[in-house]
Scaffold this motif. Structure first.
Motif, PDB file in Angstrom:
ATOM      1  N   PRO A 188      16.461 -24.805   2.378  1.00 17.71           N
ATOM      2  CA  PRO A 188      15.996 -23.509   1.861  1.00 17.71           C
ATOM      3  C   PRO A 188      15.023 -22.842   2.834  1.00 17.71           C
ATOM      4  O   PRO A 188      14.333 -23.528   3.585  1.00 17.71           O
ATOM      5  N   SER A 192       8.801 -20.784   2.134  1.00 19.68           N
ATOM      6  CA  SER A 192       8.073 -19.965   1.162  1.00 19.68           C
ATOM      7  C   SER A 192       6.693 -19.647   1.749  1.00 19.68           C
ATOM      8  O   SER A 192       6.271 -20.253   2.737  1.00 19.68           O
ATOM      9  N   ASP A 205      20.681 -14.494   7.306  1.00 21.29           N
ATOM     10  CA  ASP A 205      20.499 -15.843   6.770  1.00 21.29           C
ATOM     11  C   ASP A 205      21.837 -16.580   6.900  1.00 21.29           C
ATOM     12  O   ASP A 205      22.885 -15.965   7.093  1.00 21.29           O
TER      13      ASP A 205
END
Ligand code: HEM
Length: 591
Positions: free
Chosen positions: A52, A55, A161
């Motif tokens: 992922p 963050s 992405d």
């Protein structure tokens, strides 16, 4: 601090010209080019799963760790040297990658670069670069680069992405098939011919800024290739051209900023440069939307094999856009198409202009290389326009392009962000490097290409170096450079990252390698051959501004090292330059 933009990679000289005595009077009709240059389709090997994205919390905890290691007592994860002090000394008004290069010469093939709590890992080792770009590419995204380019390129291939990239790469890559490239080569010659005509018509002793001229040439070419749009920027300056250039400038400006000011709420309404930028983007987007709608109206769905075997010489619109909207099964939104087009436009424009400018500069500095180049052009082309087939027979010009890309890679730095803790291989460094998730990485291509461990006499411009093998057992795991049969006819179009085992990365490597590499090399070879057979370039004192005989003063943009003035010799023009002959390229019509 400065980041590195994709499109502006600095390092470009300023040039001027004057017509020489090389004749250019006629051409043969274009032949049907055969696929003699090895243009291979690359298979994309998508990794199974990507970690992922980072963050905000991940970034903060990484910065805390950096502060504790750099300024507290926490032990570092490894012994990778930190180059902070050295860089402070060299950072000034020089381009950022030159500072990185000095740090490389002082510190070694991998180092950490600290700016306050932010740490960058700078890599100039082929084995480590291979691990990042190819073997473990799944572990990285484009990090800072994606943040800078997001506003301009959206979800285009470069910043995309992983999931978007995977779909769009599969759609776009086949567009660069060999029949299309053959046809494009005719267009390259026709566009370069327009430039030569313009330069001839200028006459006199006025210096010409060749960087600007090459930039117009490559903009015209990419406009025709990507969306069948004739910017005609060689001869005119329309609002859309100005808007494109200003957007490129804004991207460059953003890359130099430590704070992403464009993300501050309300900034785009009050900061004048942002108001203008978003106005320009509206104009470009409107134009692209008209082109997309027009292509969609004309489109007839086709399979890949039909598209690949098209008779491009008799197709009204041979653009990549048409390919993308016609490819069956590749339904996509206008927004995605816009992002793709904008990405191709930016990626394929200034990069090629930079290599042409630097190649011309190096030839002016090296009369013997210029002589050999012209001899090859004379033998293969005479005074007709080059075709795709001819490019295979111009190995010396291709080596000149490769050597130019080695010394002046654009982009000079590849940017990645690590998405999972990892260990980098040793390569030529003493230790492996342990990196935490979130690490920002610069693959310093400029230094890799000038590394004394990888190249003999790395600072010397020598197109024939590509004929000789090179190895160094000191760089653990590096297979060295192996020439591909001397780059003669039928061999790879240019020495690449595979036969240099990631010591030569002008077009990157691994899954995110440039899709336009063959396009760019064909374009550069054709344009360079046509320009240097007609015009002379002379180097003058690079260390200071120079008074031209015409009274003009030339300043180099980046203070790097060179510019030129016309040769002051009456014998150079004998009046024999005739009218260029048109070749059979369908006109590129704007809607
Ligand atoms: C001399 C000219 C060129 C140079 C030196 C160059 C260099 C590069 C490099 C180094 C990358 C990899 C970036 C990375 O790994 O982060 C790249 C990617 C890319 N280039 Fe080029 N390029 C050139 C011309 C072109 C042209 C003519 C086009 C299109 C017509 C193009 C389209 C692209 C695209 C779409 C990508 C992204 C590929 C992906 O992520 O899948 N480039 N280029």
């Amino acid at each position: 601090m400065a980041f590195i933009p994709y499109s502006t990679f600095a390092a470009r000289p300023l040039l001027a010209r004057r017509a020489s005595s090389v004749r250019f009077t006629s051409t043969q009709p274009p032949q049907h080019p055969m696929p003699v240059v090895a243009v291979s389709k690359r298979s994309v090997k998508p990794p199974q799963q990507t970690p992922p994205p980072l963050s905000a919390m991940d970034s903060v905890s990484l910065m805390v760790e950096n502060v504790l290691v750099l300024y507290g007592n926490r032990p570092a994860r490894d012994a990778t040297p930190v180059a902070q002090g050295d860089l402070d000394a060299v950072m000034g008004d020089k381009p950022f990658f030159l500072a990185l290069h000095n740090a490389f010469l002082d510190t070694g093939p991998i180092y950490k670069l600290a700016f306050g709590p932010k740490v960058f890992i700078v890599i100039q080792d082929p084995v480590i670069a291979r691990s990042v770009l190819r073997e473990n590419s799944i572990l990285y995204d484009k990090g800072i680069l994606a943040e800078i380019l997001e506003d301009v390129m959206g979800k285009g291939l470069i910043p995309a992405d992983y999931n978007t990239w995977k779909i769009r790469r599969r759609a776009i890559l086949p567009g660069f098939h060999s029949k299309w490239l053959q046809y494009m080569t005719i267009m390259f010659a026709s566009s370069a011919n327009n430039l030569c005509t313009k330069l001839n018509n200028l006459g006199g002793n006025e210096p010409v800024d060749m960087e600007t001229e090459y930039s117009s040439l490559t903009l015209d070419i990419i406009g025709k290739a990507v969306f069948n749009f004739d910017f005609d920027s060689i001869n005119s300056e329309s609002p859309i051209i100005k808007a494109v250039y200003r957007c490129l400038k804004e991207t460059e400006h953003r890359s130099m900023m430590a704070v992403p000011y464009w993300k501050i709420p309300g900034a785009r309404k009050v900061v004048p440069r942002l108001r203008r930028f978003y106005g320009d983007m509206d104009l470009i987007n409107d134009t692209l939307n008209v082109l997309i709608e027009s292509a969609k109206r004309k489109a007839t769905a086709a399979d890949l094999s039909e598209l690949e075997s098209r008779d491009y010489e008799n197709v009204a619109d041979p653009s990549l856009l048409r390919f993308l909207v016609e490819l069956r099964g590749e339904e996509t939104t206008n927004k995605q198409l816009r992002d793709d087009l904008m990405t191709l436009l930016i990626a394929g424009h200034e990069t090629t202009a930079a290599v042409l400018t630097w190649a011309t500069a190096e030839l002016a500095k090296h009369p013997e290389i210029m002589r050999k180049a012209r001899e090859e052009i004379e033998t293969v082309l005479g005074d007709r326009l080059p075709t795709y087939k001819d490019v295979a027979k111009l190995p010396y010009i291709r080596r000149i392009i490769a050597e130019t890309l080695r010394l002046y890679p654009a982009p000079p730095v590849l940017i990645r962000r690590l998405l999972e803790d990892t260990t980098l291989p040793k390569g030529g460094s003493p230790e492996v490097t342990n990196l935490p998730r979130g690490s920002d990485i610069f693959i310093n291509v400029y230094s890799l290409h000038r590394s004394p461990a990888l190249w003999d006499d790395p600072e010397i411009y020598d197109p024939d170096r590509w004929l000789k093998p090179k190895s160094n057992p000191g760089v653990e795991g590096w297979a060295g450079y192996k020439p591909a049969s001397g780059l003669e006819e039928g061999t790879p179009l240019y020495p690449n990252e595979v036969n240099a085992d990631f010591a030569f990365l002008p077009f990157g490597g691994g899954s995110r390698k440039c899709v336009g590499d063959h396009f760019a090399v064909l374009e550069s070879v054709v344009a360079l051959a046509m320009v240097i057979r007609q015009f002379d370039f002379v180097m003058v004192d690079p260390s200071k501004d120079v008074e031209m005989t015409t009274g003009a003063t030339i300043h180099t943009k980046n203070g790097l090292n060179m510019f030129m003035v016309p040769r002051h010799s009456a014998s150079l023009t004998d009046g024999s330059i005739g009218e260029p002959v048109e070749i059979g390229v369908p006109s590129f019509s704007n809607p």
